[in-house]
Write a protein that holds these residues in place. Structure first.
Motif, short mmCIF file in Angstrom:
data_model
loop_
_atom_site.label_atom_id
_atom_site.label_comp_id
_atom_site.label_asym_id
_atom_site.label_seq_id
_atom_site.Cartn_x
_atom_site.Cartn_y
_atom_site.Cartn_z
N GLN A 124 39.19 30.74 50.36
CA GLN A 124 39.68 30.18 49.09
C GLN A 124 39.94 31.27 48.06
O GLN A 124 40.86 31.15 47.24
N TYR A 125 39.15 32.34 48.09
CA TYR A 125 39.33 33.40 47.11
C TYR A 125 40.55 34.27 47.43
O TYR A 125 41.21 34.77 46.53
N ILE A 126 40.85 34.43 48.71
CA ILE A 126 42.06 35.17 49.09
C ILE A 126 43.29 34.35 48.69
O ILE A 126 44.25 34.90 48.14
N ASN A 127 43.23 33.05 48.90
CA ASN A 127 44.33 32.19 48.45
C ASN A 127 44.46 32.24 46.92
O ASN A 127 45.57 32.29 46.40
N ALA A 128 43.35 32.26 46.21
CA ALA A 128 43.39 32.36 44.76
C ALA A 128 43.98 33.70 44.33
O ALA A 128 44.81 33.76 43.42
N ALA A 129 43.58 34.77 45.00
CA ALA A 129 44.12 36.10 44.68
C ALA A 129 45.62 36.15 44.93
O ALA A 129 46.39 36.68 44.12
N ASN A 130 46.07 35.58 46.03
CA ASN A 130 47.50 35.56 46.34
C ASN A 130 48.27 34.73 45.30
O ASN A 130 49.38 35.10 44.91
N ALA B 208 38.53 35.80 41.52
CA ALA B 208 39.57 36.54 42.25
C ALA B 208 40.22 37.58 41.35
O ALA B 208 40.48 38.71 41.79
N TYR B 209 40.48 37.23 40.09
CA TYR B 209 41.10 38.17 39.17
C TYR B 209 40.21 39.39 38.94
O TYR B 209 40.69 40.53 38.96
N ILE B 210 38.94 39.17 38.73
CA ILE B 210 38.02 40.29 38.53
C ILE B 210 38.04 41.20 39.76
O ILE B 210 38.08 42.43 39.64
N ALA B 211 38.05 40.61 40.95
CA ALA B 211 38.11 41.41 42.18
C ALA B 211 39.43 42.16 42.30
O ALA B 211 39.46 43.31 42.73
N LEU B 212 40.54 41.52 41.91
CA LEU B 212 41.84 42.20 41.96
C LEU B 212 41.88 43.40 41.01
O LEU B 212 42.41 44.45 41.35
N VAL B 213 41.30 43.24 39.83
CA VAL B 213 41.23 44.36 38.88
C VAL B 213 40.35 45.46 39.44
O VAL B 213 40.70 46.64 39.41
N ALA B 214 39.20 45.08 39.99
CA ALA B 214 38.26 46.07 40.53
C ALA B 214 38.82 46.84 41.73
O ALA B 214 38.44 47.98 41.94
N THR B 215 39.72 46.22 42.47
CA THR B 215 40.31 46.90 43.63
C THR B 215 41.68 47.51 43.31
O THR B 215 42.40 47.92 44.19
N ASN B 216 42.00 47.54 42.02
CA ASN B 216 43.27 48.09 41.55
C ASN B 216 44.48 47.39 42.17
O ASN B 216 45.51 48.01 42.41
#
Length: 100
Positions: free
Chosen positions: A56-62, A86-94
């Motif tokens: 679900q989080y990968i789908n949210a990130a996409n 998901a947004y926090i993880a996307l920011v953290a992983t650049n």
């Protein structure tokens, strides 16, 4: 525009998330980060529609990658805690660059 310090931005996001969503969890933040980091490594982060075979989080990130810089993006972050994790993880992983 200068890139904002990602660590400071993440700290601000987490503080804001805890105020907005009282059930926001630091442990869940870490788990989602690890999931998104692995998805990025495996090439699963793309501007693609939801896939029931993905977490679900990968789908949210996409979804966030697909709607970045739109009104839908901002709305998702304020209405659904999964998108915020998901947004926090996307920011953290650049995977998403924040600007000042």
């Amino acid at each position: 525009m200068n890139a904002k310090n990602p660590n400071k931005h993440i700290t601000e996001l987490i503080k804001s998330a805890k105020q907005q969503f009282h059930n926001f969890s630091d442990a869940e933040t870490q788990e989602v980060f690890l999931t998104i980091k692995e998805a990025k490594t495996r090439g699963l982060l793309r501007k693609q529609p939801p896939d029931r075979c993905l977490n679900q989080y990968i789908n949210a990130a996409n979804y966030l990658l697909r709607t970045y810089s739109t009104d839908e993006f901002a709305t998702a972050l304020t209405q659904n805690i999964d998108y915020l994790y998901a947004y926090i993880a996307l920011v953290a992983t650049n995977s998403i660059v924040t600007t000042a």
